[in-house]
Scaffold this motif. Sequence first.
Motif, PDB file in Angstrom:
ATOM      1  N   ARG A 133       7.231   5.923   7.525  1.00  0.00           N
ATOM      2  CA  ARG A 133       5.875   5.359   7.446  1.00  0.00           C
ATOM      3  C   ARG A 133       4.812   6.417   7.155  1.00  0.00           C
ATOM      4  O   ARG A 133       3.857   6.159   6.414  1.00  0.00           O
ATOM      5  CB  ARG A 133       5.560   4.632   8.755  1.00  0.00           C
ATOM      6  CG  ARG A 133       4.228   3.924   8.751  1.00  0.00           C
ATOM      7  CD  ARG A 133       4.072   3.053   9.977  1.00  0.00           C
ATOM      8  NE  ARG A 133       5.033   1.950   9.973  1.00  0.00           N
ATOM      9  CZ  ARG A 133       5.083   1.023  10.936  1.00  0.00           C
ATOM     10  NH1 ARG A 133       4.250   1.089  11.969  1.00  0.00           N
ATOM     11  NH2 ARG A 133       5.961   0.062  10.857  1.00  0.00           N
ATOM     12  N   TRP A 137       2.187   6.218   4.058  1.00  0.00           N
ATOM     13  CA  TRP A 137       0.749   6.156   4.304  1.00  0.00           C
ATOM     14  C   TRP A 137       0.016   7.262   3.550  1.00  0.00           C
ATOM     15  O   TRP A 137      -1.061   7.043   2.980  1.00  0.00           O
ATOM     16  CB  TRP A 137       0.460   6.239   5.804  1.00  0.00           C
ATOM     17  CG  TRP A 137       0.181   4.905   6.420  1.00  0.00           C
ATOM     18  CD1 TRP A 137       0.991   4.178   7.230  1.00  0.00           C
ATOM     19  CD2 TRP A 137      -1.010   4.118   6.232  1.00  0.00           C
ATOM     20  NE1 TRP A 137       0.393   2.989   7.572  1.00  0.00           N
ATOM     21  CE2 TRP A 137      -0.844   2.920   6.985  1.00  0.00           C
ATOM     22  CE3 TRP A 137      -2.188   4.304   5.525  1.00  0.00           C
ATOM     23  CZ2 TRP A 137      -1.806   1.925   7.026  1.00  0.00           C
ATOM     24  CZ3 TRP A 137      -3.159   3.307   5.580  1.00  0.00           C
ATOM     25  CH2 TRP A 137      -2.965   2.143   6.312  1.00  0.00           C
ATOM     26  N   ASP A 140      -0.289   6.137   0.081  1.00  0.00           N
ATOM     27  CA  ASP A 140      -1.344   5.131  -0.052  1.00  0.00           C
ATOM     28  C   ASP A 140      -2.728   5.767  -0.058  1.00  0.00           C
ATOM     29  O   ASP A 140      -3.616   5.365  -0.825  1.00  0.00           O
ATOM     30  CB  ASP A 140      -1.257   4.129   1.100  1.00  0.00           C
ATOM     31  CG  ASP A 140      -0.222   3.042   0.864  1.00  0.00           C
ATOM     32  OD1 ASP A 140       0.174   2.839  -0.295  1.00  0.00           O
ATOM     33  OD2 ASP A 140       0.188   2.394   1.837  1.00  0.00           O
ATOM     34  N   ARG A 217      -4.847  -4.156   2.267  1.00  0.00           N
ATOM     35  CA  ARG A 217      -4.938  -2.764   2.699  1.00  0.00           C
ATOM     36  C   ARG A 217      -5.417  -1.889   1.546  1.00  0.00           C
ATOM     37  O   ARG A 217      -6.261  -0.993   1.737  1.00  0.00           O
ATOM     38  CB  ARG A 217      -3.575  -2.279   3.208  1.00  0.00           C
ATOM     39  CG  ARG A 217      -3.598  -0.826   3.678  1.00  0.00           C
ATOM     40  CD  ARG A 217      -2.286  -0.415   4.318  1.00  0.00           C
ATOM     41  NE  ARG A 217      -1.202  -0.246   3.347  1.00  0.00           N
ATOM     42  CZ  ARG A 217      -0.173  -1.070   3.213  1.00  0.00           C
ATOM     43  NH1 ARG A 217      -0.081  -2.148   3.975  1.00  0.00           N
ATOM     44  NH2 ARG A 217       0.775  -0.837   2.329  1.00  0.00           N
TER      45      ARG A 217
END
Length: 379
Positions: A133, A137, A140, A217
């Motif tokens: 994760r 992230w 992103d 998101r």
Amino acid sequence: MNMSTISARNAMPFWLSLGVVPLLLIGAKFGGFLTFLVPLYAWYLFSILDRLLGMNKENPDPNTGDDQLVLYRLITMIWFPIQFVMIYGLIYFVTHTNHLTTTEVIVLFFSLGVSSGTIGIVYSHELLHQRNRLERWLGDLLLASVLYSHFRTEHLLVHHKHVGTRRDAVTALYNEGFFRFFGRVLREGPVSAWEAEKALLARRGLSAFHPRNPHFRYWALQLSALILAVLIGGTAGFFLFIWQAFIAIWQLELTNYVEHYGLTRRHLGDGKYEHVKPHHSWNAAQMATNWLLINLQRHSDHHYKPDRRFPLLQNYSEDDAPQLPFGYPVMTFAAMVPPLWRRIMNPRVKAWRKQYYPDMATFAEWEPYKHGTNPLPRL
């Protein structure tokens, strides 16, 4: 197959990307032609080094564990905080000082966009392919800093599945010039990314507007990035942020254009296509630009093993996959001049077709592939 070692010493050339940081600071401090140092570094210096250092065709052991890749992984994981400081620090600096002319500021943020695209998006691409994760992230956040968050979905759910077919926006058609390709991708990419997530949610019995849709998101992160730019630099901060993001996106799509130009998968009938194979990606073994681009030019192996970390990507020989005559910096320059690009690449596409699809020798057989008129692949 030669196997090279994985070591801390071998990892250090991949840290050359940090060279853009002092170059941006020098440009901001002194102005003038120094605002263009980053493109000189990333495009020209590495192309010269390619010429001097030659090819790297050695392959590491693909079974190497993550515990031996710490320094390789670290450079990608620290890049978001570095890029964050560069973007917002420069916005603050140029909007609170007055020693740079308007032209110098525009060029400086062009250089920043080259950094955000040539390095930042390439690193985000590596991160978003990983399974943990934290790395996803960070990927992103890097994409949000250039307003291209949908790239995560488009790349993972569309490109890797449909590369070499018309359903993949970033597979450039034969004879399609870069500028037409760029406009088409800017239109088609966000739509295909939304449709891919919508279809994924539908298979789970959920609406496209369910909170699990990552686009919400994406939009929140991008809006936050823009708001911060305005808070720091006002209207000028807003437009400078947009400018560097556009240049970064342009850099990404130039790379996408080069990676699969003219390469198509065989249509098997009824919307079915052959599996993705090494010969559906252009490759380049130039040593220096593979340092800068963390082995992105070993593109066939990336499509074979998408979650394989960059230091373990394998080189393919000319017998197994098509090769570019130069590294990506030179090839992307050529792509900006369509007649030059066609002169370099069209004969290579024809040779590729003759090598891998000798049965499709007639004009009529090749036309649907050339123009992208074959049936769309099944979703």
